[in-house]
Design an enzyme around this catalytic site. Structure first.
Site, short mmCIF file in Angstrom:
data_model
loop_
_atom_site.label_atom_id
_atom_site.label_comp_id
_atom_site.label_asym_id
_atom_site.label_seq_id
_atom_site.Cartn_x
_atom_site.Cartn_y
_atom_site.Cartn_z
NE ARG A 21 -2.00 -1.41 3.64
CZ ARG A 21 -2.67 -1.31 4.82
NH1 ARG A 21 -3.42 -0.91 5.26
NH2 ARG A 21 -0.99 -1.25 5.77
CG ASN A 39 -4.20 -4.43 3.85
OD1 ASN A 39 -3.38 -4.68 2.48
ND2 ASN A 39 -3.31 -4.43 4.81
#
Length: 91
Positions: A21, A39
């Protein structure tokens, strides 16, 4: 003149616990691409990218490769109605 677009993608593989990320955020911010990386409980990472066609396409390529410790098995992208996002968030 570039057109603003928005896409949402779902990256699968070894994409959690490998700074994926943050990698997406680092790729997006210098290009002015906004959105988020999040996520999911199924092990995928959901990515929203908003910006010029060219910049979004460049980040999409980076997402497909991922950071060094990741293994991206695939990314399913879908164009969506243009979104307005401020900055690039890690969720």
């Amino acid at each position: 003149m570039s057109t603003d677009v928005s896409v949402i993608g779902y990256a699968s593989g070894k994409v959690q616990g490998v700074w994926f990320r943050y990698f997406v955020q680092q790729q997006a911010q210098p290009l002015g691409v906004t959105g988020y990386a999040k996520n999911l409980v199924d092990g995928q990472v959901e990515v929203l990218l908003c910006g010029s066609e060219e910049s979004v396409a460049q980040v999409q390529k980076a997402v497909a490769n991922g950071p060094p410790d990741a293994r991206v098995d695939g990314v399913q992208w879908q164009s969506i109605e243009a979104q307005i996002a401020h900055g690039f968030e890690i969720l």
